[in-house]
Motif scaffolding. Structure first.
Motif, short mmCIF file in Angstrom:
data_model
loop_
_atom_site.label_atom_id
_atom_site.label_comp_id
_atom_site.label_asym_id
_atom_site.label_seq_id
_atom_site.Cartn_x
_atom_site.Cartn_y
_atom_site.Cartn_z
N LEU A 123 0.81 -1.21 0.00
CA LEU A 123 0.00 0.00 0.00
C LEU A 123 0.85 1.27 0.00
O LEU A 123 0.36 2.35 -0.32
N ALA A 124 2.11 1.15 0.40
CA ALA A 124 2.98 2.32 0.55
C ALA A 124 3.54 2.75 -0.80
O ALA A 124 4.08 1.93 -1.55
N GLY A 125 3.42 4.04 -1.09
CA GLY A 125 4.02 4.59 -2.30
C GLY A 125 5.49 4.91 -2.06
O GLY A 125 6.02 4.72 -0.97
N PRO A 126 6.18 5.40 -3.09
CA PRO A 126 7.59 5.78 -2.92
C PRO A 126 7.78 6.78 -1.80
O PRO A 126 7.07 7.77 -1.71
N GLY A 127 8.71 6.49 -0.91
CA GLY A 127 8.99 7.39 0.20
C GLY A 127 8.03 7.30 1.36
O GLY A 127 8.15 8.05 2.32
N GLU A 128 7.08 6.35 1.31
CA GLU A 128 6.05 6.27 2.35
C GLU A 128 6.30 5.10 3.31
O GLU A 128 6.93 4.10 2.95
N ILE A 129 5.77 5.27 4.53
CA ILE A 129 5.77 4.21 5.54
C ILE A 129 4.32 4.02 5.97
O ILE A 129 3.69 4.96 6.47
N VAL A 130 3.78 2.84 5.77
CA VAL A 130 2.40 2.54 6.15
C VAL A 130 2.42 1.54 7.29
O VAL A 130 3.05 0.48 7.20
N ALA A 131 1.73 1.89 8.38
CA ALA A 131 1.71 1.04 9.58
C ALA A 131 0.29 0.63 9.91
O ALA A 131 -0.66 1.38 9.66
N GLY A 132 0.16 -0.57 10.50
CA GLY A 132 -1.13 -1.10 10.91
C GLY A 132 -1.46 -0.78 12.35
O GLY A 132 -0.68 -0.18 13.08
N ARG A 133 -2.64 -1.23 12.77
CA ARG A 133 -3.16 -0.83 14.08
C ARG A 133 -2.29 -1.35 15.23
O ARG A 133 -2.24 -0.72 16.30
N GLY A 134 -1.61 -2.48 15.05
CA GLY A 134 -0.74 -2.99 16.09
C GLY A 134 0.40 -2.02 16.40
O GLY A 134 0.67 -1.70 17.56
N THR A 135 1.06 -1.54 15.36
CA THR A 135 2.15 -0.57 15.54
C THR A 135 1.61 0.76 16.02
O THR A 135 2.20 1.42 16.89
N LEU A 136 0.47 1.19 15.49
CA LEU A 136 -0.13 2.46 15.92
C LEU A 136 -0.46 2.41 17.41
O LEU A 136 -0.27 3.40 18.13
N ALA A 137 -0.95 1.28 17.89
CA ALA A 137 -1.28 1.15 19.31
C ALA A 137 -0.02 1.14 20.17
O ALA A 137 0.02 1.75 21.24
N GLU A 138 1.01 0.44 19.72
CA GLU A 138 2.27 0.37 20.48
C GLU A 138 2.89 1.75 20.66
O GLU A 138 3.50 2.04 21.70
#
Length: 303
Positions: A123-138
């Protein structure tokens, strides 16, 4: 890149990329699981107990994007194609152990978090970091991130919550005295009076006295006090930021400054700038990351 690149050039490019990324992973207490084509699977907090595993993984991801920016001019000067990297992160429970047969087996990790990290990378485009709910919660309360619309991914019957991560608040000995520091990977332009040049903003600090320091990468090494204009934006964010500043120092040549995860053997310089109007920059940041956004750390008040 594989279909358009000479095989020898492709291998040389990937080796330069993998070497640089692997050094960042190791410096953040991570482990490289495997290289697959032009991708890397890495994990944190499995080989050794690491209560900051999610933060270390995100710090590595941000440093990777900065290093890709630094690596690309060198690659292009050697006739190699520039790199465009998207990164996916997820935190959760995994199964780790030796898998295979008596003739050949290897240590590996399995689980939903591993699968989702791979989906988020897609899902991440060039230069992007996409994180899921587990990382967002941590990392709740320490992130600058832009929530994305709930997304359908393979292996999930319901849409999942993901965000484009823009920065991480970093606690270190340098945060004493009320200083807040964020590590970033925000592309933009830097004008030192010779016209705008591509840059990437790698950090920002908010001092207790109201001073704001911006770190950016440049091919130039200006004298302290040199006026500068910095324009930058965060991935998936509609907020464009501009600030007038003055050069302070080059982090490549200072061993007593804040520790950096980046590899400092590039011809580019990591520069520090003091923002002339810190209140205006803080106001723009607070507009871009409003209070109440799920898990979003709001930049501190202006002076």
């Amino acid at each position: 890149m594989t279909l358009e690149t000479d095989p020898q050039v492709l291998v040389a490019t990937l080796n330069a990329y993998f070497e640089t990324m692997q050094r960042i992973i190791f410096r953040t207490r991570g482990t490289v699981e495997r290289f697959g084509g032009d991708s890397i699977l890495a994990y944190w907090g499995i080989v050794d107990q690491d209560p900051q595993a999610a933060a270390h993984a995100l710090r590595a991801a941000l440093a990777m994007q900065v290093e890709v920016f630094r690596l690309n001019p060198q690659l292009m000067a050697e006739g190699k194609p520039p790199l465009q990297v998207g990164i996916g992160l997820e935190s959760g429970t995994v199964v780790a152990g030796d898998v295979g047969s008596a003739e050949r087996h290897e240590f590996t990790i399995l689980g939903d978090a591993v699968n989702m990290a791979s989906r988020f990378q897609g899902l991440a485009g060039p230069g992007e970091i996409v994180a899921g709910r587990g990382t967002l919660a941590e990392l709740r309360g320490s992130l600058l991130h832009v929530p994305l619309p709930p997304t359908s991914v393979k292996g999930k019957s319901e849409r999942v919550r993901v965000s484009a991560v823009c920065g991480l608040r970093v606690d270190s000995p340098a945060t004493r005295g009320g200083l807040r520091r964020y590590e970033l990977a925000a592309p933009g332009h830097l004008d030192l009076g010779q016209g705008p040049e591509n840059t990437i903003v790698s950090g920002i600090e908010f001092g207790a006295s109201g001073q704001v320091i911006v770190e950016a990468v440049s091919p130039y090494d200006p004298q302290p006090g040199t006026p500068a204009r910095i324009d930058f934006a965060f991935p998936r964010s509609a907020t464009a930021l501009r600030c007038e500043a003055r050069a302070l120092s080059d982090l490549n040549h200072e061993t007593t400054m804040l520790p950096t995860l980046s590899v400092a053997d590039s011809e580019l310089h990591r520069l520090r700038f003091s923002v002339v109007d810190p209140q205006a920059l803080v106001a723009a940041l607070r507009q871009g990351f409003p209070a109440g956004e799920a898990g979003a750390e709001r930049p501190p008040p202006g002076p």
